[in-house]
Write an enzyme that holds these catalytic residues in place. Structure first.
Site, PDB file in Angstrom:
ATOM      1  N   CYS A 151       0.809  -1.225   0.000  1.00  0.00           N
ATOM      2  CA  CYS A 151       0.000   0.000   0.000  1.00  0.00           C
ATOM      3  C   CYS A 151       0.842   1.276   0.000  1.00  0.00           C
ATOM      4  CB  CYS A 151      -0.954   0.001   1.180  1.00  0.00           C
ATOM      5  SG  CYS A 151      -0.252  -0.647   2.699  1.00  0.00           S
ATOM      6  N   HIS A 264      -2.744   6.129   4.750  1.00  0.00           N
ATOM      7  CA  HIS A 264      -1.313   6.345   4.947  1.00  0.00           C
ATOM      8  C   HIS A 264      -0.925   7.736   4.423  1.00  0.00           C
ATOM      9  CE1 HIS A 264      -1.138   2.249   6.014  1.00  0.00           C
ATOM     10  NE2 HIS A 264      -0.526   1.726   4.953  1.00  0.00           N
TER      11      HIS A 264
END
Ligand SMILES: NC(=O)c1ccc[n+]([C@@H]2O[C@H](COP(=O)([O-])OP(=O)(O)OC[C@H]3O[C@@H](n4cnc5c(N)ncnc54)[C@H](OP(=O)(O)O)[C@@H]3O)[C@@H](O)[C@H]2O)c1
Length: 365
Positions: A151, A264
């Protein structure tokens, strides 16, 4: 045998030959359907109206027998086992690495194509590692398994792509601020339960993290590998080089877990071969597929987990010159790790696999 042609799935001229037929994916299986990513994959297949005739949901014996609602219908979760892939054309897998290593061959041997979100297959030579906004045509070389990147890599390479195309990135220094959902359902529970326990003055037994994540940051994601780097950091290096097909791109990553539930964030510095101004970069980002620019420091506007959650784009802001480096550019990048970092990217790969674009865009060669 289908004809080999050279095509361009999005733009420009592709140098990758590929088999001209899109796959027929009437019968779909979601492996790891009960996990944090699997849940999003289900939602995306529903919301994007992905075409299928039959669908099944697979997980471990912990969840086998439980019921999942999909498109208004109840479905019983089945145990992940070899026979589960009989009569399956396409698998989207969101399981731990060791589980992916075991089930992917079961599926491929039975004729299915696997889109795998785990880390197990990503760096294997015969497995394309694909981000549709960056290297869509790499998909055409697949031999039954296509991997979706880590990711933190995915959002970074999406952001790098327009800058790299315009000025060639030589070097990247990236620091991540990674959400607890990156560690799955257990990571999400650790943040809420650990925070509650800390506020009440109680101890919490953390399941996903080796240190408390409540009111803390942890400068280690993954295991210790070599030269002082963790497995997560080395993924960012090697996956970036593989996706761009360029081992000369240097990447220095520091990966940090922060007490944020989802999305994130990354502080990214890139050094380019030719100069690029912040304004040029802003325009390139704004024109790129899959990127949204939120960049007005004076007005206090920039991407944050709170304004990027539950969205498919990669968000960039704080775009400025790196004052320490002649051709340096600094920016801030946030993305929903469960969406573009995982489920969205995998579903986009699946859409490419079944798409007419897969066969209709090129000329025979
Ligand atoms: N979370 C992210 O942001 C993210 C981003 C990119 C890639 N990924 C990758 O995606 C994968 C899934 O991550 P996640 O965050 O969704 O993890 P998760 O929430 O822990 O979910 C794991 C899934 O795998 C299933 N599973 C576990 N062990 C199994 C076994 N022995 N047999 C069959 N099924 C099994 C679980 O089923 P049960 O419910 O039965 O346990 C669950 O459905 C991992 O490889 C991860 O590295 C995650």
């Amino acid at each position: 045998m289908p004809a080999r042609v050279t095509v361009d799935l999005f733009m420009g001229t592709s140098k990758y030959p590929f088999f001209a037929e899109p796959i027929v994916a009437n019968r779909i299986a979601i492996a790891g359907a009960t996990g944090a990513v699997g849940k999003l994959v289900r939602q995306m297949l529903e919301s994007r109206d992905f075409p299928y005739d039959s669908i099944k949901f697979l997980a471990s014996k912990r969840s086998a027998g439980s019921t999942i609602e999909f498109k208004g219908q109840p479905h019983t979760v089945e145990l992940l086992r070899p026979e589960a892939f009989d009569d399956i054309d396409l698998v989207i897998g969101s399981t731990p690495d060791d589980v992916a290593a075991e089930f992917a061959p079961w599926a491929v041997q039975r004729g299915a194509v696997v889109v795998d979100e785990s880390g197990y297959h990503r760096m294997l030579d015969h497995v394309p590692l694909v981000v549709p906004e960056v290297n869509p045509d790499a998909i055409t070389g697949h031999k039954g398994i296509i991997a979706s990147p880590n990711c933190s890599t995915t959002q970074m390479v999406v952001a790098m792509k327009p800058i790299h195309d315009a000025a060639r990135i030589k070097r990247v220094v990236v620091s991540t601020y990674q959400a607890t959902s990156g560690a799955g359902v257990k990571g999400q529970a650790d943040l809420t339960d650990g925070s509650r326990a800390a506020l009440e003055g109680n101890r919490h037994h953390y399941q996903a993290f080796s240190h408390p994540i409540a009111f803390n940051v942890i400068p280690q994601i993954g295991s210790h590998k070599h030269d002082g780097y963790t497995s997560e950091e080395l993924k960012m290096l090697y996956e970036t080089q593989k996706i761009f097909g360029d081992e000369s791109i240097q990447v220095c990553p520091t990966c940090v877990r922060v007490p944020v539930s989802n999305c994130h964030s990354e502080s990214i510095l890139v050094e380019t071969e030719t100069p690029i101004s912040p304004q040029q970069a802003r325009e390139l980002f704004a024109a790129a597929k899959g990127i949204t620019v939120v960049d007005d420091l004076e007005a206090g506007e920039y991407p944050m987990p709170s304004n990027c959650d539950d969205q498919d784009d990669v968000f960039v802001g704080r775009i400025r010159k790196d004052l320490s480096c002649e051709n340096g550019l600094a920016f801030w990048c946030v993305s929903d790790n469960l969406r573009k970092g995982a489920a969205t990217n995998a579903v986009q790969i699946a859409e490419l696999l079944v798409s007419e674009k897969y066969s209709a865009c090129g000329s025979s060669s």
